[in-house]
Design a protein around this motif. Structure first.
Motif, short mmCIF file in Angstrom:
data_model
loop_
_atom_site.label_atom_id
_atom_site.label_comp_id
_atom_site.label_asym_id
_atom_site.label_seq_id
_atom_site.Cartn_x
_atom_site.Cartn_y
_atom_site.Cartn_z
N HIS A 164 -18.04 -7.52 14.83
CA HIS A 164 -17.33 -8.79 14.90
C HIS A 164 -17.38 -9.45 13.52
CE1 HIS A 164 -17.50 -8.85 19.42
NE2 HIS A 164 -18.50 -8.03 19.14
N ALA A 165 -16.24 -9.91 13.01
CA ALA A 165 -16.21 -10.51 11.69
C ALA A 165 -15.29 -11.72 11.67
CB ALA A 165 -15.77 -9.49 10.64
N GLY A 166 -15.78 -12.83 11.08
CA GLY A 166 -14.99 -14.04 10.97
C GLY A 166 -14.52 -14.23 9.54
N PHE A 167 -13.24 -14.51 9.37
CA PHE A 167 -12.63 -14.59 8.04
C PHE A 167 -12.12 -15.99 7.70
CE2 PHE A 167 -12.48 -10.21 9.33
CZ PHE A 167 -12.83 -9.52 8.19
N GLN A 168 -12.40 -16.96 8.55
CA GLN A 168 -11.96 -18.34 8.36
C GLN A 168 -10.46 -18.49 8.56
OE1 GLN A 168 -14.09 -19.11 4.49
NE2 GLN A 168 -14.98 -20.78 5.71
N THR A 169 -9.64 -17.81 7.77
CA THR A 169 -8.19 -17.92 7.89
C THR A 169 -7.54 -16.54 7.86
OG1 THR A 169 -7.73 -18.02 5.50
CG2 THR A 169 -8.29 -20.11 6.61
N LEU A 176 -15.80 2.83 17.50
CA LEU A 176 -16.20 1.54 16.96
C LEU A 176 -15.12 0.51 17.29
CD1 LEU A 176 -18.27 -0.04 15.26
CD2 LEU A 176 -16.93 0.56 13.22
N ASP A 177 -15.50 -0.48 18.08
CA ASP A 177 -14.58 -1.52 18.53
C ASP A 177 -14.69 -2.71 17.57
OD1 ASP A 177 -12.82 -2.97 20.05
OD2 ASP A 177 -14.24 -3.44 21.65
N VAL A 178 -13.64 -2.95 16.78
CA VAL A 178 -13.68 -3.94 15.71
C VAL A 178 -12.86 -5.17 16.08
CG1 VAL A 178 -13.21 -4.37 13.27
CG2 VAL A 178 -14.00 -2.11 14.00
N HIS A 179 -13.46 -6.35 15.91
CA HIS A 179 -12.81 -7.61 16.23
C HIS A 179 -12.88 -8.55 15.04
CE1 HIS A 179 -12.39 -6.88 20.63
NE2 HIS A 179 -13.39 -6.05 20.38
N ALA A 180 -11.75 -9.12 14.65
CA ALA A 180 -11.67 -10.07 13.55
C ALA A 180 -11.23 -11.43 14.09
CB ALA A 180 -10.68 -9.59 12.49
N TYR A 181 -11.78 -12.50 13.52
CA TYR A 181 -11.52 -13.86 13.98
C TYR A 181 -11.03 -14.70 12.81
CZ TYR A 181 -14.59 -12.15 17.71
OH TYR A 181 -15.17 -11.40 18.71
N ALA A 182 -9.99 -15.50 13.04
CA ALA A 182 -9.45 -16.33 11.96
C ALA A 182 -8.62 -17.47 12.55
CB ALA A 182 -8.58 -15.50 11.02
N THR A 183 -8.50 -18.55 11.80
CA THR A 183 -7.61 -19.63 12.21
C THR A 183 -6.20 -19.32 11.72
OG1 THR A 183 -8.14 -20.88 10.19
CG2 THR A 183 -9.43 -21.37 12.18
N ASP A 184 -5.25 -19.99 12.31
CA ASP A 184 -3.83 -19.70 12.09
C ASP A 184 -3.33 -20.32 10.79
OD1 ASP A 184 -1.29 -18.85 12.43
OD2 ASP A 184 -0.77 -20.23 14.05
N GLU A 185 -3.84 -19.79 9.68
CA GLU A 185 -3.40 -20.22 8.36
C GLU A 185 -2.99 -18.98 7.58
OE1 GLU A 185 -6.07 -22.94 6.35
OE2 GLU A 185 -6.92 -23.54 8.28
N GLY A 186 -1.70 -18.74 7.50
CA GLY A 186 -1.20 -17.53 6.88
C GLY A 186 -0.62 -16.61 7.94
#
Length: 261
Positions: free
Chosen positions: A141-146, A166-176
């Motif tokens: 799990h990885a958070g990228f902010q945007t 490997l189950d990969v999940h990315a998290y980001a806010t809706d900027e871009g």
């Protein structure tokens, strides 16, 4: 419990390093070395007994004792190189390896840091990504902010996501714009905690000894405060929060709906 609250909880468990040495400069030097750690350095009184050692304690309980010469090596290697290798580059297993104060850091499952730059954060993140790559199974799990930041990491996360187990999940806010994520899942959220934090967490495919996480809050532009952890319970808490909040209903901190792409 939010990601910010998890950081505050780790921060509240400050360790104490009591230095027993006739030379007061030793304690001052160690205090400088640990200035960006969640470790308070204090002078201890030897009362005519042996000196040249330090005792690490937490919540009033003994953790370890070590000679001060082991805490002040002549040479050390600091992380923070923004040109650190990617998941194919074979970076160190433990980001504390070879660092000043390693005998103390080895006894801290959760190590705090302050004022890390984006380069420092990238270098620390690579260790966790590399471990997930080598294990090749489980959840990352990885958070990228945007979304803009996530787009810059597309190549790395495509390679990670191509690992079939490997189950990969990315998290980001809706900027871009959202990247073309064929091999991993992107969770887009209107959430303050996702916008303000940087995290990478690997569940070790259920093996406690393989679990690790990095979690930090951006408290000033480009300056991050947080911790990395090898404590299984802490890693599980971070991942459980992400799954419960952003996987099912995709509800955000602000009460708005998020999306999975």
């Amino acid at each position: 419990m939010s990601l910010i609250e998890i950081i505050a909880g780790v921060e509240s468990h400050e360790a104490t390093l009591t230095v027993f040495d006739d030379d007061p400069a030793v304690a001052r030097t160690l205090a400088e070395h640990f200035a960006d750690r969640n470790v308070r350095v204090v002078d201890g009184s030897t009362d005519g007994g042996p000196d040249g050692y330090a005792v690490l304690s937490r919540d009033g309980e003994f953790v370890t004792a070590v000679g001060v010469e082991e805490l002040l090596p002549a040479h050390s290697t600091e992380i923070g190189d923004p040109s650190a290798p990617d998941v194919d580059g074979g970076i160190p297993e433990d980001p504390t390896t070879g660092r000043v104060g390693e005998p103390v850091l080895d006894h801290l499952d959760e190590t705090m840091f302050t004022s890390y730059s984006r380069g420092d954060m990238v270098a620390a993140s690579r260790e966790i990504e590399d471990r997930a790559w080598r294990v090749g199974r489980g959840e990352l799990h990885a958070g990228f902010q945007t979304l803009d930041v996530l787009t810059g990491e597309t190549n790395t996360y495509d390679r990670l996501g191509e690992k079939p187990e490997l189950d990969v999940h990315a998290y980001a806010t809706d900027e871009g714009d959202a990247p073309n994520a064929d091999y991993y899942t992107v969770h887009v959220a209107r959430s303050a905690e996702i916008r303000e934090t940087w995290f990478v967490a690997f569940d070790g495919d259920g093996l406690d000894e393989a679990k690790c996480a990095l979690l930090a809050e951006e408290r000033a532009p480009g300056e991050f405060y947080g911790f990395w952890s090898y404590d299984p319970a802490t890693v599980d808490t971070i991942i459980d929060h992400l799954v419960s909040r952003y996987w099912s209903s995709e509800t955000t901190d602000d009460g708005d709906d998020g999306a999975t792409v």
